[in-house]
Design a protein around this motif. Structure first.
Motif, PDB file in Angstrom:
ATOM      1  N   GLY A  62       1.172  -1.054  -0.140  1.00 42.37           N
ATOM      2  CA  GLY A  62       0.353  -0.062  -0.071  1.00 42.37           C
ATOM      3  C   GLY A  62       0.727   1.214   0.040  1.00 42.37           C
ATOM      4  O   GLY A  62       1.829   1.511   1.358  1.00 42.37           O
ATOM      5  N   TYR A  63       0.364   2.049  -0.728  1.00 38.63           N
ATOM      6  CA  TYR A  63       1.334   3.505  -0.810  1.00 38.63           C
ATOM      7  C   TYR A  63       0.625   4.448  -0.199  1.00 38.63           C
ATOM      8  O   TYR A  63      -0.556   4.570   0.542  1.00 38.63           O
ATOM      9  CB  TYR A  63       1.243   4.065  -2.481  1.00 38.63           C
ATOM     10  N   ALA A  64       2.092   5.051   0.981  1.00 35.12           N
ATOM     11  CA  ALA A  64       0.649   6.102   2.009  1.00 35.12           C
ATOM     12  C   ALA A  64       0.962   7.443   1.102  1.00 35.12           C
ATOM     13  O   ALA A  64       1.819   8.249   1.546  1.00 35.12           O
ATOM     14  CB  ALA A  64       1.955   5.933   3.645  1.00 35.12           C
ATOM     15  N   SER A  65      -0.166   7.590   1.430  1.00 36.25           N
ATOM     16  CA  SER A  65      -0.068   8.963   0.314  1.00 36.25           C
ATOM     17  C   SER A  65      -0.413   9.645   1.333  1.00 36.25           C
ATOM     18  O   SER A  65       0.027  11.114   1.319  1.00 36.25           O
ATOM     19  CB  SER A  65      -1.979   8.980  -0.257  1.00 36.25           C
ATOM     20  N   THR A  70      -1.586  13.217  -4.933  1.00 44.74           N
ATOM     21  CA  THR A  70      -2.096  14.574  -5.591  1.00 44.74           C
ATOM     22  C   THR A  70      -2.897  13.845  -6.618  1.00 44.74           C
ATOM     23  O   THR A  70      -3.148  12.755  -6.044  1.00 44.74           O
ATOM     24  CB  THR A  70      -1.378  15.529  -6.990  1.00 44.74           C
ATOM     25  N   LEU A  71      -3.816  14.398  -7.522  1.00 47.76           N
ATOM     26  CA  LEU A  71      -4.760  13.338  -8.463  1.00 47.76           C
ATOM     27  C   LEU A  71      -3.271  12.443  -9.063  1.00 47.76           C
ATOM     28  O   LEU A  71      -3.765  11.565  -9.381  1.00 47.76           O
ATOM     29  CB  LEU A  71      -5.526  14.260  -9.335  1.00 47.76           C
ATOM     30  N   ALA A  72      -2.940  13.568  -9.703  1.00 53.18           N
ATOM     31  CA  ALA A  72      -2.147  12.478 -10.960  1.00 53.18           C
ATOM     32  C   ALA A  72      -0.882  11.594  -9.865  1.00 53.18           C
ATOM     33  O   ALA A  72      -1.242  10.315 -10.354  1.00 53.18           O
ATOM     34  CB  ALA A  72      -0.246  13.711 -11.512  1.00 53.18           C
ATOM     35  N   ASP A  89     -10.176  13.081   5.295  1.00 53.46           N
ATOM     36  CA  ASP A  89     -11.075  13.199   4.490  1.00 53.46           C
ATOM     37  C   ASP A  89     -10.885  14.437   2.534  1.00 53.46           C
ATOM     38  O   ASP A  89     -10.361  13.658   1.636  1.00 53.46           O
ATOM     39  CB  ASP A  89     -12.571  14.143   4.738  1.00 53.46           C
ATOM     40  N   GLY A  90      -9.440  14.690   2.949  1.00 52.50           N
ATOM     41  CA  GLY A  90      -9.146  15.192   1.877  1.00 52.50           C
ATOM     42  C   GLY A  90      -8.002  14.061   1.247  1.00 52.50           C
ATOM     43  O   GLY A  90      -8.613  14.205  -0.410  1.00 52.50           O
ATOM     44  N   GLU A  91      -7.788  13.765   2.194  1.00 49.46           N
ATOM     45  CA  GLU A  91      -6.987  12.682   0.586  1.00 49.46           C
ATOM     46  C   GLU A  91      -7.442  11.194   0.473  1.00 49.46           C
ATOM     47  O   GLU A  91      -7.543  11.188  -0.659  1.00 49.46           O
ATOM     48  CB  GLU A  91      -5.255  11.318   1.935  1.00 49.46           C
TER      49      GLU A  91
END
Length: 452
Positions: A62-65, A70-72, A89-91
């Motif tokens: 899993g990538y820890a955002s 960002t969208l990209a 909620d933003g992420e």
């Protein structure tokens, strides 16, 4: 400066990343500018997946955002087939707006709000990493109200202290994160989640810290988590289907640092899980959640050098057009970085300087005592390994605008985040009517009448 990924010094003596000349990027997009090496990001992701595939064990990467969202970036994570870890909620909104599949998203955080939990339940995310008893209660109530069953794994503080900065240690007992293991909280939480009618307990999670170079702490943490899993199985019949051992794998910020190869981290984790769970009915699916080790080395921040101040016999300060607003880590963690003059990358260093930011803070120092060619106003400074927790922590202190972000690959540059404008800075500001000047009141009333 150590060159990472596709970075090289080209025939013009300029730093080049992803086949793009950084001097040209500065001319086109301005500075400060975050430059992200897309090829290196994908290589890092594939290295983790490939290392696990060799073990033959069930796994998920899993990538820890939180490291960079960002969208990209969410699109790249999706294309590479990874899970996505969000903590707000933003992420979550960013991921869903990018078209990332909700069933591959899981939600972290020590203080999830009711709104965030409802939002995630409605979206149909894969699972929640439950952090405390209040969250377990909220999950149960909200899932019941919606007629759903929430998948959960429990975050546990295993009492393992990784050798890293105190602010990024998270596995010790004295931590704001997770259920404490030694006091019995983790057992109590497991029993509560297991018997909750609208929760589905799938396993456990631990994270011992960040920027970790040695592997022994991972083995110790896994041993403790396996002991917890064994006790929960023997005492309550709870089976551990997922064991998430977190992330925190170190990267090379400075040339003298020597992080372990990805394969070594993965092999240590896989071997430790196999051995520790051998007396349980099944080996759990192993999850890891790298963030920094995927994007950190892929990022470079480009600055324009402005003023220079020399304190004779003491220090020479070189100021750039960014600072703690685009890289808070030196002020927050005493983080260290390497840099070079991007427009004179082939030249030999001949002086020692310190790189100062432009914020009105004495502590806004990016790099102390770095050797560079003799600098002049207008030179471009490239600071390496700024892909993780730089854009994420970017702020508007002094009402400074946040930089643009470009992805580079195969000689092409794509703008993925626009530079903030001055209008963006005040876009959320409001002046109460009592503070408006008379002509402003008339203007506002006139604009309001036109919209009605």
């Amino acid at each position: 400066m150590f060159l990472h990924g596709t970075s090289r010094i080209n025939e013009s003596g300029h730093l080049e990343i992803g086949g793009c000349d950084t001097v040209q990027l500065a001319n086109q997009y301005g500075t400060p500018l975050y430059i992200v090496d897309e090829q290196l990001i994908r290589q890092k992701m594939r290295a983790f997946v490939g290392a696990f595939e060799k073990t033959g064990l069930p796994f998920q990467v899993g990538y820890a955002s939180k490291a960079f969202s960002t969208l990209a970036m969410c699109r790249i994570v999706d294309e590479e087939g990874l899970l996505l870890d969000v903590v707000s909620d933003g992420e979550l909104y960013t991921a869903l707006h990018a078209g990332f599949p909700a069933e591959r998203i899981y939600f972290h955080g020590n203080n999830k709000s009711p709104f965030e939990i409802e939002y995630a339940l409605d979206a149909g995310i894969r699972l929640f990493v439950a952090d405390n008893f209040i969250e377990l209660e909220m999950l149960q109530v909200l899932a019941e109200q919606k007629g759903k069953k929430a998948n959960v794994i429990l975050r546990v503080s295993p009492g393992v202290e990784a050798h890293t900065h105190a602010y990024i240690q998270t596995g010790q007992e004295d931590s704001k994160f997770g259920f404490d293991l030694s006091s019995g909280q983790a057992h109590q939480a497991a029993l509560q989640a297991y018997h909750a009618s609208h929760l589905n307990l799938e396993g456990f999670h631990c994270h011992i810290g960040s920027q970790i170079f040695e592997t022994e702490a991972f083995r110790l943490a896994i041993d403790k988590m396996a002991r917890l899993a064994k006790e929960c199985y023997e005492q309550y019949g709870i089976q551990t289907r997922i064991l998430n051992v977190g992330g925190g794998f170190g990267i090379r910020y400075e040339e003298n640092e020597t992080p372990r190869p990805v394969e070594q981290y993965v092999q240590t984790i896989a071997s430790a899980v196999t051995r520790a769970f051998q007396r349980l009915p099944q080996i759990p699916e192993i999850w890891i959640e790298p963030g920094r080790s995927i994007v950190g080395e892929a990022g470079t921040t480009l600055y324009t050098i402005g003023t220079v101040k020399e304190v004779i016999g003491v220090r020479k300060y070189v100021a750039v057009d960014g600072g703690m607003t685009d890289n808070l880590r030196p002020a927050l963690y005493q983080a260290r970085y390497e840099a070079m003059l991007a427009n004179r990358a082939a030249e030999e260093a001949d002086e020692t300087v310190s790189i100062a930011g432009k914020c009105c803070e004495s502590g806004d120092m990016l790099i102390w005592d770095i050797e560079l060619p003799r600098v002049t106003q207008g030179d471009l400074l490239a600071v390496s390994c700024t892909g993780a927790y730089n854009y994420s922590m970017a702020n508007n202190y002094n009402r400074i605008r946040r930089p643009a972000v470009v992805f580079v690959q195969n000689g092409e540059a794509d703008l993925v985040v626009e530079r903030e404008t001055l209008q963006d800075i005040i876009s959320q500001d409001r002046i109460p009517k009592r503070l408006l000047r008379k002509e402003q009141v008339k203007t506002n009333e006139s604009q309001l009448s036109k919209t009605l």
